[in-house]
Scaffold this active site. Structure first.
Site: not given
Ligand code: XIL
Length: 372
Positions: A156, A261
């Site tokens: 990011e 994700e």
């Molecule tokens: C999220 C997790 O799913 C949660 O459990 C945590 O509280 C916050 O982060 N981008 C990413 C992930 O790269 O690591 C994030 O995961 C969601 C957004």
């Protein structure tokens, strides 16, 4: 009488579900196309839900630590590393023959403030922060050297307009912090694949920013293997043509493309909360949680159509897409129940809270079957 039979019925239903031949393992269905991954965290490993790990081995051949390898978890204080949970994830994955994705080395979120300060609280110099970044990467990547398929090295780093996101990494080190992170990661594990990962980087402006990063690394001869498109998506956004274009564009740069994700939010969410900037949140309101009891069939079918469209596209690009990772094993585990609005009941994945396959599961299986 009823009470006596019930447990036996329940047990057989559970057994049927977990080896239901109508619900073949996703990893088998998409074998030959791409790896199918899931996120995994403490809850899945704790034993509190005995169904979790067998379910993961049945459906997935790649895992990403949902939180366990993030800076605030693995290196919460200067000089103190906690590898226990991430090690358990690694052991589980290795014993089950799954690929492990390292997530994540350099990010603006879930990174403690001390990382950017000296012991007196003063902001670090460029040299000191580079040193700290290097130590962290050497320690974490070194710990899993030879065991991780690939690392999300930088997460990011690009803003919606395609410029570099303003973060302490950028303001203290300068815009070469990204290439330095990739250099350090490569030194720490020369065999590991290295990825740049982001959300909304299928959108043209942000995509241009990511393309610039990849091009710069390549021009300098720094290893980068792939681009992760997080895929925190919605029923109405994005228009998947941008995903189609992005896969081509990143692949044309020689990148493996991964959806890293993925989930599809089904709840009403203000558009300013689209994406995945985890510091952005809004307060709970009942009107934003319309399916607290159950998901209406009509919405379940909309979700199925959306997943089918997406997988048609991904399958068409399966020579360019190396992995598709879902952010959660079933609806109950999804972070979308609590982000960006806490306390909601969301249904963004392929399996319901009891691990039953949803219409969305059957819809993507059908897309794969069309190719047989
Ligand atoms: C999220 C997790 O799913 C949660 O459990 C945590 O509280 C916050 O982060 N981008 C990413 C992930 O790269 O690591 C994030 O995961 C969601 C957004």
């Amino acid at each position: 009488m009823k009470n006596k039979i019930l447990p036996a019925v329940l047990i057989s239903v559970t057994l049927l579900t977990s080896c239901d031949s109508d619900a073949p393992g996703l990893k088998d269905v998409f074998a030959g196309h791409f790896l199918i991954g899931t996120s995994i965290d403490r809850r899945e490993l704790s034993g509190a839900d005995p169904g979790a790990l067998p379910f993961i081995t049945e459906h997935f051949n790649a895992v990403t630590a949902e939180n366990a390898m993030k800076w605030e978890r693995i290196h919460p204080e200067p000089g103190t590393y906690y590898f226990d949970l991430a090690d358990s994830i690694m052991d589980f994955a290795q014993n089950s023959g799954m690929a492990v994705i390292g997530h994540v080395l350099v990010w603006h979120s879930q990174t403690p403030d001390w990382v950017f300060r000296d012991s007196l609280g003063n902001q670090l110099t460029r040299e000191a922060l580079l040193e700290r970044m290097k130590d962290h990467i050497q320690m974490v990547v070194g710990h899993y050297r030879g065991k991780v398929l690939g690392w999300d090295v930088v997460n990011e780093a690009v803003d919606e307009d395609g410029s570099l996101r303003q973060t302490p990494w950028l303001s203290i080190i300068g815009d070469d912090y990204i290439e330095m992170a990739f250099r350090y990661a490569h030194e720490a594990d020369p065999e590991a694949e290295l990825y740049y990962n982001d959300y909304n980087n299928e959108e043209p402006l942000k995509r241009a920013g990511v393309t610039a990063i990849v091009t710069n690394l390549k021009e300098k001869g720094i290893r980068i293997d792939g681009v992760g498109i997080q895929g925190h998506w919605h029923l109405d956004s994005p228009d998947f043509t941008v995903v189609d274009e992005s896969i081509n564009e990143y692949a044309n740069l020689g990148m493996k493309v991964m959806i890293t994700e993925m989930e599809i939010n089904v709840l009403p969410t203000p558009a300013w909360l689209y994406g995945a900037e985890i510091s952005k949140t809004a307060e709970y309101r009942d009107s934003l949680n319309p399916y607290a009891k159950e998901l209406p069939d009509s919405v379940g079918l909309q979700l199925a159509d959306r997943y089918a469209e997406l997988f048609r596209l991904l399958l068409r690009h399966s020579d360019q897409v190396s992995r598709v990772t879902f952010w959660g094993i079933n609806d109950g585990y999804s972070w979308k129940n609590d982000w960006p609005i806490p306390g909601r009941t969301n249904y963004p994945l392929l399996f319901d809270r009891d691990y039953n396959p949803k219409p969305a599961y059957y819809a993507i299986i059908k897309e794969a079957a069309k190719l047989k």
